[in-house]
Motif scaffolding. Structure first.
Motif, PDB file in Angstrom:
ATOM      1  N   THR A 105       1.223  -0.995  -0.222  1.00  0.00           N
ATOM      2  CA  THR A 105       0.472   0.032  -0.035  1.00  0.00           C
ATOM      3  C   THR A 105       0.679   1.017   0.174  1.00  0.00           C
ATOM      4  O   THR A 105       0.600   2.482  -0.681  1.00  0.00           O
ATOM      5  N   HIS A 106       2.281   1.310   0.799  1.00  0.00           N
ATOM      6  CA  HIS A 106       2.970   2.565   1.057  1.00  0.00           C
ATOM      7  C   HIS A 106       4.419   1.774   0.110  1.00  0.00           C
ATOM      8  O   HIS A 106       4.626   1.464   0.230  1.00  0.00           O
ATOM      9  N   TRP A 107       4.454   3.324  -0.360  1.00  0.00           N
ATOM     10  CA  TRP A 107       6.287   3.260  -1.076  1.00  0.00           C
ATOM     11  C   TRP A 107       6.301   2.572  -1.681  1.00  0.00           C
ATOM     12  O   TRP A 107       6.634   1.338  -2.420  1.00  0.00           O
ATOM     13  N   PRO A 108       5.274   1.712  -3.196  1.00  0.00           N
ATOM     14  CA  PRO A 108       5.106   0.994  -3.675  1.00  0.00           C
ATOM     15  C   PRO A 108       6.672   1.491  -4.376  1.00  0.00           C
ATOM     16  O   PRO A 108       7.300   0.314  -5.000  1.00  0.00           O
ATOM     17  N   ILE A 109       6.662   2.279  -5.046  1.00  0.00           N
ATOM     18  CA  ILE A 109       7.678   2.219  -6.102  1.00  0.00           C
ATOM     19  C   ILE A 109       9.350   1.801  -5.353  1.00  0.00           C
ATOM     20  O   ILE A 109       9.794   1.255  -5.560  1.00  0.00           O
ATOM     21  N   ALA A 110       9.545   2.713  -4.387  1.00  0.00           N
ATOM     22  CA  ALA A 110      10.625   2.096  -3.235  1.00  0.00           C
ATOM     23  C   ALA A 110      11.105   0.842  -3.086  1.00  0.00           C
ATOM     24  O   ALA A 110      11.730  -0.109  -2.764  1.00  0.00           O
ATOM     25  N   TYR A 111       9.561   0.089  -2.413  1.00  0.00           N
ATOM     26  CA  TYR A 111       9.404  -1.500  -2.599  1.00  0.00           C
ATOM     27  C   TYR A 111       9.431  -2.170  -3.366  1.00  0.00           C
ATOM     28  O   TYR A 111      10.476  -3.244  -3.513  1.00  0.00           O
ATOM     29  N   THR A 112       9.381  -1.984  -4.731  1.00  0.00           N
ATOM     30  CA  THR A 112       9.929  -2.994  -6.199  1.00  0.00           C
ATOM     31  C   THR A 112      11.016  -2.378  -5.681  1.00  0.00           C
ATOM     32  O   THR A 112      11.986  -3.509  -6.279  1.00  0.00           O
TER      33      THR A 112
END
Length: 232
Positions: A105-112
């Motif tokens: 839910t949060h920070w999807p680009i950073a997670y990827t």
């Protein structure tokens, strides 16, 4: 005007190529191999005729095309090629398919991005281990790589079924390690098979099959359209 995600990622690569290509064009071709000391019948080879005013380099016949004997080698066909196609299949699955199947839910680009870094770090860490193992047990390197990829894909399937992002890092580590082992095995096996004058060309052929794995997201997306997953 804001960033254009379908265009801007290519700009750094184009700039790098604009700088690199002029230097690559100046690189001289490798020298031709020295003629043998004797011919088939044991006599010394005849010296080439001197170049006269009407004879220059452009009038010489073109060298024969490189014939890659390694392509016909049984080990290249039965071992390298079937293994090499999984090299990039593993990492691209980890950082393109899994974040989409189990998003956060949060920070999807950073997670990827973190998953990408974790996958590549696992691959880099696996390669020194694979090289040491390959010196004594080459086949075990391939088995370890394919086994790691298989288990990683099973965790990826579990992630897609449960939609649990917490499983993605574990799958990324396994897929990244498998990538490192398989890449090491494929390239060292090519070096073992190739003749000295065809190592570069045979390595290029192997890389052509290695990069087939980059099509994995496209293939899986098309399969998803044909057989969509059940609703959660």
């Amino acid at each position: 005007m804001g960033p254009r995600p379908l265009v801007s990622p290519y700009v750094p690569h184009l700039l790098i190529m604009l700088v690199a290509v002029p230097f690559a064009l100046r690189v001289p071709e490798p020298a031709a191999p020295a003629p043998p000391a004797t011919t088939m019948d044991g006599s010394p080879p005849s010296s080439p005729a001197p170049m006269g005013p009407a004879t220059d380099v452009r009038s010489r016949p073109a060298p024969p095309p490189v014939r890659l004997a390694g392509i016909r080698h049984p080990a290249f066909r039965r071992k390298v090629l079937p293994t090499a196609i999984w090299t990039f299949t593993a990492p691209v699955t980890a950082f393109t398919i899994l974040p989409a199947e189990a998003p956060v839910t949060h920070w999807p680009i950073a997670y990827t991005g973190a998953l990408t870094a974790l996958t590549l770090a696992a691959g880099m860490a696996a390669q020194p281990i694979a090289r040491r193992l390959e010196a004594h047990h080459p086949r075990l390197v391939a088995l370890a790589g394919l086994g790691s990829v298989t288990i990683g894909l099973l965790f990826g399937a579990l992630t897609a079924l449960t939609h649990q992002p917490a499983l993605n890092p574990l799958a990324a580590i396994l897929l990244g390690a498998g990538y490192g082992f398989i890449l090491t095995y494929s390239l060292t096996e090519v070096a073992r098979i190739a003749r000295p004058n065809e190592l570069a060309a045979l390595t290029a052929v192997a890389y052509a099959f290695i990069y087939i794995g980059m099509f994995t997201p496209l293939v899986l997306t098309e399969l998803h359209h044909l057989a969509p997953s059940p609703p959660s």
